[in-house]
Design an enzyme around this catalytic site. Sequence first.
Site, PDB file in Angstrom:
ATOM      1  N   ASP A 126     -53.583  53.752  -0.356  1.00 58.81           N
ATOM      2  CA  ASP A 126     -52.400  53.503  -1.201  1.00 58.81           C
ATOM      3  C   ASP A 126     -51.252  52.942  -0.378  1.00 58.81           C
ATOM      4  O   ASP A 126     -50.093  53.277  -0.614  1.00 58.81           O
ATOM      5  CB  ASP A 126     -51.922  54.830  -1.835  1.00 58.81           C
ATOM      6  CG  ASP A 126     -52.472  54.994  -3.246  1.00 58.81           C
ATOM      7  OD1 ASP A 126     -52.998  54.024  -3.785  1.00 58.81           O
ATOM      8  OD2 ASP A 126     -52.368  56.116  -3.774  1.00 58.81           O
ATOM      9  N   CYS A 183     -69.859  42.772 -20.966  1.00 54.75           N
ATOM     10  CA  CYS A 183     -69.118  43.968 -21.413  1.00 54.75           C
ATOM     11  C   CYS A 183     -67.615  43.760 -21.237  1.00 54.75           C
ATOM     12  O   CYS A 183     -67.145  43.387 -20.167  1.00 54.75           O
ATOM     13  CB  CYS A 183     -69.557  45.197 -20.620  1.00 54.75           C
ATOM     14  SG  CYS A 183     -68.617  46.680 -21.105  1.00 54.75           S
ATOM     15  N   CYS A 186     -63.292  47.795 -21.999  1.00 57.15           N
ATOM     16  CA  CYS A 186     -61.976  48.307 -21.577  1.00 57.15           C
ATOM     17  C   CYS A 186     -60.820  47.545 -22.213  1.00 57.15           C
ATOM     18  O   CYS A 186     -59.726  48.096 -22.379  1.00 57.15           O
ATOM     19  CB  CYS A 186     -61.857  48.233 -20.053  1.00 57.15           C
ATOM     20  SG  CYS A 186     -62.177  46.577 -19.390  1.00 57.15           S
ATOM     21  N   CYS A 190     -57.432  49.637 -24.365  1.00 60.50           N
ATOM     22  CA  CYS A 190     -56.068  49.912 -23.882  1.00 60.50           C
ATOM     23  C   CYS A 190     -55.145  50.099 -25.083  1.00 60.50           C
ATOM     24  O   CYS A 190     -55.037  49.217 -25.939  1.00 60.50           O
ATOM     25  CB  CYS A 190     -55.580  48.759 -23.002  1.00 60.50           C
ATOM     26  SG  CYS A 190     -53.860  49.008 -22.504  1.00 60.50           S
TER      27      CYS A 190
HETATM   28  C1  B12 Z   1     -49.789  48.912  -8.017  1.00 57.51           C
HETATM   29  C2  B12 Z   1     -50.894  49.857  -8.390  1.00 57.51           C
HETATM   30  C3  B12 Z   1     -50.979  50.273  -9.709  1.00 57.51           C
HETATM   31  C4  B12 Z   1     -50.125  49.672 -10.806  1.00 57.51           C
HETATM   32  C5  B12 Z   1     -50.701  48.275 -11.174  1.00 57.51           C
HETATM   33  C6  B12 Z   1     -52.246  48.258 -11.282  1.00 57.51           C
HETATM   34  C7  B12 Z   1     -52.899  46.878 -11.214  1.00 57.51           C
HETATM   35  N1  B12 Z   1     -53.924  46.697 -12.034  1.00 57.51           N
HETATM   36  O1  B12 Z   1     -52.558  46.034 -10.429  1.00 57.51           O
HETATM   37  C8  B12 Z   1     -50.198  50.752 -11.914  1.00 57.51           C
HETATM   38  C9  B12 Z   1     -49.045  51.723 -11.740  1.00 57.51           C
HETATM   39  C10 B12 Z   1     -50.195  50.222 -13.337  1.00 57.51           C
HETATM   40  C11 B12 Z   1     -51.500  51.443 -11.526  1.00 57.51           C
HETATM   41  C12 B12 Z   1     -52.255  52.155 -12.433  1.00 57.51           C
HETATM   42  C13 B12 Z   1     -53.454  52.781 -12.091  1.00 57.51           C
HETATM   43  N2  B12 Z   1     -53.951  52.956 -10.859  1.00 57.51           N
HETATM   44 CO1  B12 Z   1     -53.195  52.115  -9.277  1.00 57.51          CO
HETATM   45  N3  B12 Z   1     -52.667  51.248  -7.648  1.00 57.51           N
HETATM   46  C14 B12 Z   1     -51.804  50.316  -7.411  1.00 57.51           C
HETATM   47  C15 B12 Z   1     -51.858  49.894  -5.930  1.00 57.51           C
HETATM   48  C16 B12 Z   1     -50.695  50.589  -5.188  1.00 57.51           C
HETATM   49  C17 B12 Z   1     -51.811  48.378  -5.681  1.00 57.51           C
HETATM   50  C18 B12 Z   1     -52.694  47.528  -6.624  1.00 57.51           C
HETATM   51  C19 B12 Z   1     -52.601  46.061  -6.255  1.00 57.51           C
HETATM   52  O2  B12 Z   1     -52.163  45.691  -5.198  1.00 57.51           O
HETATM   53  N4  B12 Z   1     -52.985  45.143  -7.125  1.00 57.51           N
HETATM   54  C20 B12 Z   1     -52.922  43.729  -6.745  1.00 57.51           C
HETATM   55  C21 B12 Z   1     -53.224  42.857  -7.903  1.00 57.51           C
HETATM   56  C22 B12 Z   1     -53.071  41.393  -7.525  1.00 57.51           C
HETATM   57  O3  B12 Z   1     -54.569  43.075  -8.232  1.00 57.51           O
HETATM   58  P1  B12 Z   1     -55.129  42.657  -9.648  1.00 57.51           P
HETATM   59  O4  B12 Z   1     -54.034  42.392 -10.596  1.00 57.51           O
HETATM   60  O5  B12 Z   1     -56.116  43.684 -10.019  1.00 57.51           O
HETATM   61  O6  B12 Z   1     -55.799  41.223  -9.325  1.00 57.51           O
HETATM   62  C23 B12 Z   1     -57.141  41.152  -8.900  1.00 57.51           C
HETATM   63  C24 B12 Z   1     -58.121  40.931 -10.045  1.00 57.51           C
HETATM   64  O7  B12 Z   1     -57.488  40.127 -11.014  1.00 57.51           O
HETATM   65  C25 B12 Z   1     -59.285  40.207  -9.347  1.00 57.51           C
HETATM   66  N5  B12 Z   1     -59.758  39.096 -10.130  1.00 57.51           N
HETATM   67  C26 B12 Z   1     -59.401  37.822  -9.980  1.00 57.51           C
HETATM   68  N6  B12 Z   1     -60.042  37.064 -10.874  1.00 57.51           N
HETATM   69  C27 B12 Z   1     -60.827  37.859 -11.608  1.00 57.51           C
HETATM   70  C28 B12 Z   1     -61.688  37.569 -12.654  1.00 57.51           C
HETATM   71  C29 B12 Z   1     -62.412  38.598 -13.254  1.00 57.51           C
HETATM   72  C30 B12 Z   1     -63.332  38.263 -14.367  1.00 57.51           C
HETATM   73  C31 B12 Z   1     -62.268  39.937 -12.783  1.00 57.51           C
HETATM   74  C32 B12 Z   1     -63.026  41.045 -13.420  1.00 57.51           C
HETATM   75  C33 B12 Z   1     -61.361  40.239 -11.708  1.00 57.51           C
HETATM   76  C34 B12 Z   1     -60.663  39.175 -11.139  1.00 57.51           C
HETATM   77  O8  B12 Z   1     -58.742  39.660  -8.131  1.00 57.51           O
HETATM   78  C35 B12 Z   1     -57.338  39.895  -8.061  1.00 57.51           C
HETATM   79  C36 B12 Z   1     -56.946  40.120  -6.618  1.00 57.51           C
HETATM   80  O9  B12 Z   1     -57.306  39.039  -5.905  1.00 57.51           O
HETATM   81  C37 B12 Z   1     -53.261  50.477  -5.500  1.00 57.51           C
HETATM   82  C38 B12 Z   1     -53.296  51.016  -4.040  1.00 57.51           C
HETATM   83  C39 B12 Z   1     -53.402  49.867  -3.048  1.00 57.51           C
HETATM   84  N7  B12 Z   1     -52.600  49.903  -2.003  1.00 57.51           N
HETATM   85  O10 B12 Z   1     -54.203  48.970  -3.211  1.00 57.51           O
HETATM   86  C40 B12 Z   1     -53.529  51.603  -6.548  1.00 57.51           C
HETATM   87  C41 B12 Z   1     -54.936  51.701  -7.128  1.00 57.51           C
HETATM   88  C42 B12 Z   1     -55.349  50.308  -7.534  1.00 57.51           C
HETATM   89  N8  B12 Z   1     -54.739  52.505  -8.326  1.00 57.51           N
HETATM   90  C43 B12 Z   1     -55.709  53.300  -8.598  1.00 57.51           C
HETATM   91  C44 B12 Z   1     -55.793  54.121  -9.759  1.00 57.51           C
HETATM   92  C45 B12 Z   1     -56.801  55.251  -9.734  1.00 57.51           C
HETATM   93  C46 B12 Z   1     -54.987  53.843 -10.884  1.00 57.51           C
HETATM   94  C47 B12 Z   1     -55.120  54.443 -12.303  1.00 57.51           C
HETATM   95  C48 B12 Z   1     -56.562  54.608 -12.780  1.00 57.51           C
HETATM   96  C49 B12 Z   1     -54.369  55.806 -12.365  1.00 57.51           C
HETATM   97  C50 B12 Z   1     -54.327  56.405 -13.767  1.00 57.51           C
HETATM   98  N9  B12 Z   1     -55.366  57.070 -14.236  1.00 57.51           N
HETATM   99  O11 B12 Z   1     -53.321  56.297 -14.420  1.00 57.51           O
HETATM  100  C51 B12 Z   1     -54.350  53.368 -13.138  1.00 57.51           C
HETATM  101  C52 B12 Z   1     -55.300  52.270 -13.658  1.00 57.51           C
HETATM  102  C53 B12 Z   1     -54.628  51.173 -14.432  1.00 57.51           C
HETATM  103  C54 B12 Z   1     -55.356  49.819 -14.242  1.00 57.51           C
HETATM  104  N10 B12 Z   1     -56.135  49.378 -15.232  1.00 57.51           N
HETATM  105  O12 B12 Z   1     -55.208  49.214 -13.193  1.00 57.51           O
HETATM  106  C55 B12 Z   1     -56.827  53.192  -7.570  1.00 57.51           C
HETATM  107  C56 B12 Z   1     -57.950  52.345  -8.182  1.00 57.51           C
HETATM  108  C57 B12 Z   1     -59.357  52.729  -7.752  1.00 57.51           C
HETATM  109  C58 B12 Z   1     -60.391  51.899  -8.461  1.00 57.51           C
HETATM  110  N11 B12 Z   1     -61.558  52.485  -8.688  1.00 57.51           N
HETATM  111  O13 B12 Z   1     -60.185  50.752  -8.785  1.00 57.51           O
HETATM  112  C59 B12 Z   1     -56.057  52.494  -6.364  1.00 57.51           C
HETATM  113  C60 B12 Z   1     -56.916  51.552  -5.522  1.00 57.51           C
HETATM  114  C61 B12 Z   1     -55.495  53.628  -5.492  1.00 57.51           C
HETATM  115  C62 B12 Z   1     -56.549  54.229  -4.554  1.00 57.51           C
HETATM  116  N12 B12 Z   1     -56.254  54.261  -3.264  1.00 57.51           N
HETATM  117  O14 B12 Z   1     -57.603  54.656  -4.947  1.00 57.51           O
HETATM  118  N13 B12 Z   1     -51.824  51.224 -10.230  1.00 57.51           N
END
Ligand code: B12
Length: 377
Positions: A126, A183, A186, A190
Amino acid sequence: MKERLRQIAIDAGCAGFGVTDSGEFAGVADAIEHRNETGFSGRIRFTFKSPELAADVRRSFPWAESLVVISWSYVPEAGSPGSASAGTGRIARFATVDHYNGLRRAAGAIATELQERGHRGEVLIDDDRLVDRAAAVRAGIAWWGKSTMVLDPKHGPWLLLGSIATDARLPTDDAMRRDCGSCDACIPACPTGAIVGPGMLDARRCLAHWLQTAGVFPVELRAPLGDRVYGCDDCLDACPPGFKRLGLISDTQGRVDLLDLLSATDTELLGRYGHFYIPRRRPRILRRNAILALGNTYADCGSRDDGDDCSHALVVLADLLAGPDEQLRLHSAWAIGRIGGSEAIRLLAEAQGAERVPAVRSELAAALAAATGATQE
Ligand code: B12
């Protein structure tokens, strides 16, 4: 050495173990910048404040050669939130107790082993300097799901992630050859439509985001919030690869008595929920969330025959409405309006006479209009 590290991870209870190199994560800085430009990142700081740093660990640790990545599954240990009942709130499974504990211990054991072998080992969990999911995907222990969660075939999305940056050059693993295929369960799951496309989350609509963010809770998200007090699991609950784990659950951890939470002192709240990520550890955020959940679990109760059931909730909310904290007054006004009925109308009208803060006054007016309208219907 890699096999020894894997064994340490398994012995510590990890769900997954993999290694990737320390090179920059392709596309990650651009993705973060895109979320910032579109506003999708909402008020999140973390990795979003410095995309280049989060996408490239060598900027923080120039000596890093490899990233050892581990995952930790917290279901079924987390239990299910149990069945909803008025006056109780829900905590997402990752936070029912400090599930990061086991993950931190495992990561620490791996770092220690590396150090004992004369290497550097820096634990990143994190942390603003690494996107944990990108590391897990490249190390082959999970794939990127459409909810933005990463998941594995055995545990679904019920994983927490951590990494250890090291100067040891370890053999790397291949990324998993899997994806969600057709699938997209999700996305419609939401409650607020925050997953705006596959792998794309608009955090401004994500309940989990607002539940940990200070300030006024957006009015249009207050009813969809339902009984949630911290975190949201709806997109995880809907994910088929995770069903197997949920099937193992039999207990009912994860529910809190909202009136009990609202009567607790700051010290008690920090003692009970100190493992939550709450900016600057402000128990006020938890109270705000509990007030909204209370309004939702007793929605329209005041104007029904069972109105007595919510009389205690109204007493507690009336106290908060007369209290010193204007933010709690504002949210209490909304919750009282949501409960409705003649007693709610009386309390709101009375508070209007005494309230001086414009934002709370307009909330009181809106709540009064809502409660009066509901009573007239
Ligand atoms: C900020 C953050 C949040 C934010 C934003 C989440 C988000 N989706 O970005 C908020 C507060 C909303 C949040 C919520 C949650 N979080 Co959070 N959060 C973080 C944090 C600190 C950073 C995430 C980050 O940097 N995202 C960066 C952005 C750019 O990523 P992205 O938008 O997903 O973009 C990627 C995808 O789009 C993918 N992608 C690109 N093209 C495509 C195309 C397709 C088809 C697909 C499928 C994907 C894909 O590539 C992109 C990156 O290159 C991490 C810890 C960390 N330091 O990493 C924990 C982390 C992600 N969180 C975690 C958890 C557990 C949660 C929650 C489940 C908690 C809860 N129960 O409430 C929720 C889940 C909500 C959700 N659907 O994400 C875990 C996730 C574990 C896992 N199995 O994935 C982490 C990793 C913490 C940990 N150390 O375990 N979180």
